[in-house]
Every structure is written in C-alpha cells, then in structure tokens.
Write a protein that holds these residues in place. Structure first.
Motif, PDB file in Angstrom:
ATOM      1  N   SER A   1       0.810  -1.212   0.000  1.00 17.88           N
ATOM      2  CA  SER A   1       0.000   0.000   0.000  1.00 17.88           C
ATOM      3  C   SER A   1       0.844   1.262   0.000  1.00 17.88           C
ATOM      4  O   SER A   1       0.371   2.309  -0.403  1.00 17.88           O
ATOM      5  CB  SER A   1      -0.977   0.011   1.179  1.00 17.88           C
TER       6      SER A   1
ATOM      7  N   GLU B   1      -4.770   2.056  -8.268  1.00 26.56           N
ATOM      8  CA  GLU B   1      -4.044   2.562  -7.105  1.00 26.56           C
ATOM      9  C   GLU B   1      -3.714   1.490  -6.075  1.00 26.56           C
ATOM     10  O   GLU B   1      -2.667   1.547  -5.443  1.00 26.56           O
ATOM     11  CB  GLU B   1      -4.856   3.656  -6.413  1.00 26.56           C
ATOM     12  N   HIS B   2      -4.617   0.553  -5.865  1.00 21.70           N
ATOM     13  CA  HIS B   2      -4.464  -0.404  -4.762  1.00 21.70           C
ATOM     14  C   HIS B   2      -4.382  -1.861  -5.213  1.00 21.70           C
ATOM     15  O   HIS B   2      -4.233  -2.750  -4.372  1.00 21.70           O
ATOM     16  CB  HIS B   2      -5.622  -0.241  -3.773  1.00 21.70           C
TER      17      HIS B   2
ATOM     18  N   LEU C   1     -12.674  -1.429   4.294  1.00 20.22           N
ATOM     19  CA  LEU C   1     -11.811  -0.301   4.624  1.00 20.22           C
ATOM     20  C   LEU C   1     -11.368  -0.443   6.071  1.00 20.22           C
ATOM     21  O   LEU C   1     -12.200  -0.533   6.976  1.00 20.22           O
ATOM     22  CB  LEU C   1     -12.551   1.025   4.423  1.00 20.22           C
TER      23      LEU C   1
ATOM     24  N   ASP D   1      -8.072   0.792   9.033  1.00 20.95           N
ATOM     25  CA  ASP D   1      -7.232   1.956   9.339  1.00 20.95           C
ATOM     26  C   ASP D   1      -6.046   2.060   8.382  1.00 20.95           C
ATOM     27  O   ASP D   1      -5.471   3.127   8.212  1.00 20.95           O
ATOM     28  CB  ASP D   1      -6.709   1.878  10.778  1.00 20.95           C
ATOM     29  N   HIS D   2      -5.677   0.940   7.749  1.00 17.59           N
ATOM     30  CA  HIS D   2      -4.537   0.906   6.834  1.00 17.59           C
ATOM     31  C   HIS D   2      -4.940   1.174   5.393  1.00 17.59           C
ATOM     32  O   HIS D   2      -4.090   1.228   4.525  1.00 17.59           O
ATOM     33  CB  HIS D   2      -3.834  -0.453   6.891  1.00 17.59           C
ATOM     34  N   GLY D   3      -6.223   1.284   5.117  1.00 16.84           N
ATOM     35  CA  GLY D   3      -6.695   1.516   3.759  1.00 16.84           C
ATOM     36  C   GLY D   3      -7.633   0.421   3.296  1.00 16.84           C
ATOM     37  O   GLY D   3      -8.086  -0.413   4.077  1.00 16.84           O
ATOM     38  N   PRO D   4      -7.915   0.402   1.989  1.00 16.48           N
ATOM     39  CA  PRO D   4      -8.861  -0.586   1.447  1.00 16.48           C
ATOM     40  C   PRO D   4      -8.258  -1.985   1.417  1.00 16.48           C
ATOM     41  O   PRO D   4      -7.062  -2.153   1.191  1.00 16.48           O
ATOM     42  CB  PRO D   4      -9.120  -0.073   0.032  1.00 16.48           C
TER      43      PRO D   4
ATOM     44  N   GLU E   1     -12.466   8.457   0.172  1.00 16.73           N
ATOM     45  CA  GLU E   1     -11.202   9.162   0.399  1.00 16.73           C
ATOM     46  C   GLU E   1      -9.979   8.383  -0.077  1.00 16.73           C
ATOM     47  O   GLU E   1      -8.962   8.976  -0.413  1.00 16.73           O
ATOM     48  CB  GLU E   1     -11.039   9.495   1.877  1.00 16.73           C
ATOM     49  N   PHE E   2     -10.048   7.059  -0.081  1.00 20.82           N
ATOM     50  CA  PHE E   2      -8.882   6.258  -0.443  1.00 20.82           C
ATOM     51  C   PHE E   2      -8.665   6.144  -1.956  1.00 20.82           C
ATOM     52  O   PHE E   2      -7.729   5.504  -2.408  1.00 20.82           O
ATOM     53  CB  PHE E   2      -8.946   4.855   0.182  1.00 20.82           C
TER      54      PHE E   2
ATOM     55  N   THR F   1      -7.950   8.436  -5.326  1.00 18.05           N
ATOM     56  CA  THR F   1      -7.495   9.762  -5.730  1.00 18.05           C
ATOM     57  C   THR F   1      -8.261  10.270  -6.943  1.00 18.05           C
ATOM     58  O   THR F   1      -8.374   9.561  -7.945  1.00 18.05           O
ATOM     59  CB  THR F   1      -5.991   9.731  -6.075  1.00 18.05           C
TER      60      THR F   1
END
Length: 160
Positions: free
Chosen positions: A16, A86-87, A103, A105-108, A136-137, A139
C-alpha cells in the motif's frame, strides 16, 4: 496463525505504500471508452447499454475479467478502475450483487473471513454518481477529472 496475520499485515503495508498509479499510463480516452496500461495489463472502462463496465485484461495470457458486476454509473465504473490502478484490488460482490471493498485503518482491503482479523468498514461502490462522491482512499486527479468530463453522457435538453 497470528504470525501469518502479522506477515500479511506487513506485506499489505509494503504494497500500500507503493504508488502503483504512477506506473500506469492513460493510453487513450474517448467519449465512450478509456484505457490505462502497464506491462501488458490493460484496464478498460467503456459504455455498455445504459451504463458502464470496467475490465482488466492480461494481454499475454489472453485473460479478461470485469471489475464491475455488470453495468454501473460512470463514476462507479471509474472508481472501480482507480481502486485497481491505485491499490490493485478488485471489488467484491455481496449476495445482492453490489460491489464493495473493506476499509481498515490501513486503507482498502478485500475481506475473505466472516469475522475479519481487524475492524473493517464496508464501502459500496455501485452508487457513486459524481467524482465528489469518491471514497477518500481513491485519488481524484486532473487525469480522472478529464476522463470523467469526456465520458459523461450529454444531458438531453428535451423533456420526456
């Protein structure tokens, strides 16, 4: 089992922190279709009937699959494309056929257990109608804004 979970978390954190989006290039964008590419991998978003579909294709293996579970609004199709760009994550589908992603705390993340090892919020991606509604995760940059403006269907000025 905990050691495996910690190793997976470290690997996920490493992945990530790598900005995958910088390695992808926007090959072209037209009124009804857009393509991103990277090392023989293609992401296509295109108009299909009354909605949009996003696919991933590995050219060398001749394999293609849909990121969208059928036709979705343009912003939703682009959100699923950017999620992959992105991920490197493919949305999952719930029992009603709705695409979602977990989702943390570290992202998706993708969630493969009924009780995930860490708290997770489920974010549905099929009801996104505008770029302002993106999670939000994901862009929203100038390239994506340009693609959206080019592909968004023209509004009819005649009443029905």
């Amino acid at each position: 089992m905990r050691a495996l979970g910690r190793a997976w978390a470290r690997l996920r954190d490493t992945i990530s922190t790598t900005n995958v989006d910088e390695t992808w290039s926007l090959e072209w964008s037209r009124r009804i279709e857009t393509r991103w590419s990277y090392r023989g991998e293609l992401i296509d978003c295109f108009r299909f009937d009354d909605g949009y579909v996003t696919t991933v294709q590995y050219k060398r293996q001749g394999v293609r699959w849909q990121l969208t579970p059928g036709q979705v609004p343009l912003a939703s199709a682009l959100a699923m494309a950017k999620l992959y760009l992105e991920h490197r994550l493919t949305p999952q589908t719930d029992r009603d056929g709705r695409p979602f992603i977990g989702l943390t705390d570290h992202g998706p993340v993708q969630v493969f257990e009924e009780i995930p090892p860490e708290p997770v919020e489920y974010v549905y991606l099929d009801g996104i109608r505008t770029l302002e509604e993106f999670p939000e995760f994901i862009t929203v940059d100038e390239n994506l804004q340009s693609v959206f403006e080019r592909m968004v269907p023209a509004q009819s000025g005649t009443p029905r």
